[in-house]
Design a protein around this motif. Structure first.
Motif, short mmCIF file in Angstrom:
data_model
loop_
_atom_site.label_atom_id
_atom_site.label_comp_id
_atom_site.label_asym_id
_atom_site.label_seq_id
_atom_site.Cartn_x
_atom_site.Cartn_y
_atom_site.Cartn_z
N VAL A 133 0.84 -1.19 0.00
CA VAL A 133 0.00 0.00 0.00
C VAL A 133 0.88 1.25 0.00
O VAL A 133 1.82 1.34 0.78
CB VAL A 133 -0.94 0.02 1.23
N VAL A 135 0.20 5.33 0.25
CA VAL A 135 -0.77 6.42 0.44
C VAL A 135 -0.24 7.64 -0.29
O VAL A 135 0.92 8.04 -0.11
CB VAL A 135 -0.97 6.72 1.94
N ASP A 158 -0.60 -0.90 -4.35
CA ASP A 158 -2.03 -0.71 -4.10
C ASP A 158 -2.18 0.75 -3.66
O ASP A 158 -1.75 1.12 -2.57
CB ASP A 158 -2.50 -1.68 -3.02
N GLY A 160 -3.50 4.18 -2.27
CA GLY A 160 -4.44 4.79 -1.34
C GLY A 160 -4.44 6.28 -1.64
O GLY A 160 -3.60 7.02 -1.14
N GLY A 177 -7.42 1.57 -7.16
CA GLY A 177 -6.99 1.77 -5.78
C GLY A 177 -8.12 2.38 -4.99
O GLY A 177 -9.19 2.68 -5.52
N ARG A 178 -7.88 2.57 -3.72
CA ARG A 178 -8.89 3.16 -2.84
C ARG A 178 -8.73 4.67 -2.86
O ARG A 178 -7.61 5.18 -2.80
CB ARG A 178 -8.68 2.62 -1.43
#
Length: 191
Positions: A133, A135, A158, A160, A177-178
């Protein structure tokens, strides 16, 4: 890995007097410091953090709620007597001065800085190519567009994505992705 680097400019300011200046960024305040003596005391600021910076520079400040819409509404609700000068960056989306002028509040803008695009640092590109992840906080539509363009096509991270506003998030459409959009367009909400 900053995606932009500020470059302060030394423009000729329009002939005054002005009743107030308008700041829509921290960088605008920093870029205005060399010409502080030629500027009015009152500063309308886009949000609290910008107002704090302007106050530290000697301005009497009034702050909006963190975006161009709230800034324009606040100025229209209590316009100062006289012309306004928006000291802004070369890349600007809110059209603050033209919108104020169209609403009957005399305002003009001067570009006082620009943000030069920067490539991703090699360490950031490597991190994005590895699983895990990452960010990614993005504070402006332009930084979001620059990130999108700089994202390695072979990224395995991934993502964020943290967007300061809906306008920032719109620039990220289609990325996997988020994504989280801050509740308010300010640094505290970003955290």
């Amino acid at each position: 890995s900053p995606l932009m680097r500020p470059v302060n400019l030394s423009p000729d300011l329009p002939a005054g007097p002005f009743a107030a200046v308008i700041f829509t960024s921290l960088q605008g305040v920093a870029a205005a410091l060399p010409c502080r003596a030629a500027l009015p005391r009152l500063a309308w600021c886009v949000g609290g953090r910008t107002a704090q910076e302007a106050q530290a520079a000697g301005f009497q400040t009034r702050a909006a709620e963190g975006d161009a819409e709230s800034l324009i509404a606040a100025i229209l609700a209590d316009p100062p007597p006289g012309r306004l000068l928006h000291l802004r960056g070369a890349d600007s989306r809110g059209n603050v001065a033209p919108r104020l002028a169209a609403a009957g509040v005399p305002a003009e803008a001067t570009v006082i800085y620009r943000q030069e695009a920067q490539p991703l640092a090699p360490a950031a590109a490597d991190l994005l190519r590895r699983p895990g992840v990452v960010v990614v906080p993005l504070f402006s539509p332009r930084s979001a567009a620059l990130f999108r363009a700089a994202l390695p096509p072979d990224h395995a991270a991934d993502l964020g994505l943290v967007a300061m506003s809906r306008n920032v998030a719109d620039e990220l459409q289609g990325l996997t992705g988020r994504m989280v959009v801050a509740r308010r367009p300010d640094a505290e909400a970003m955290l």
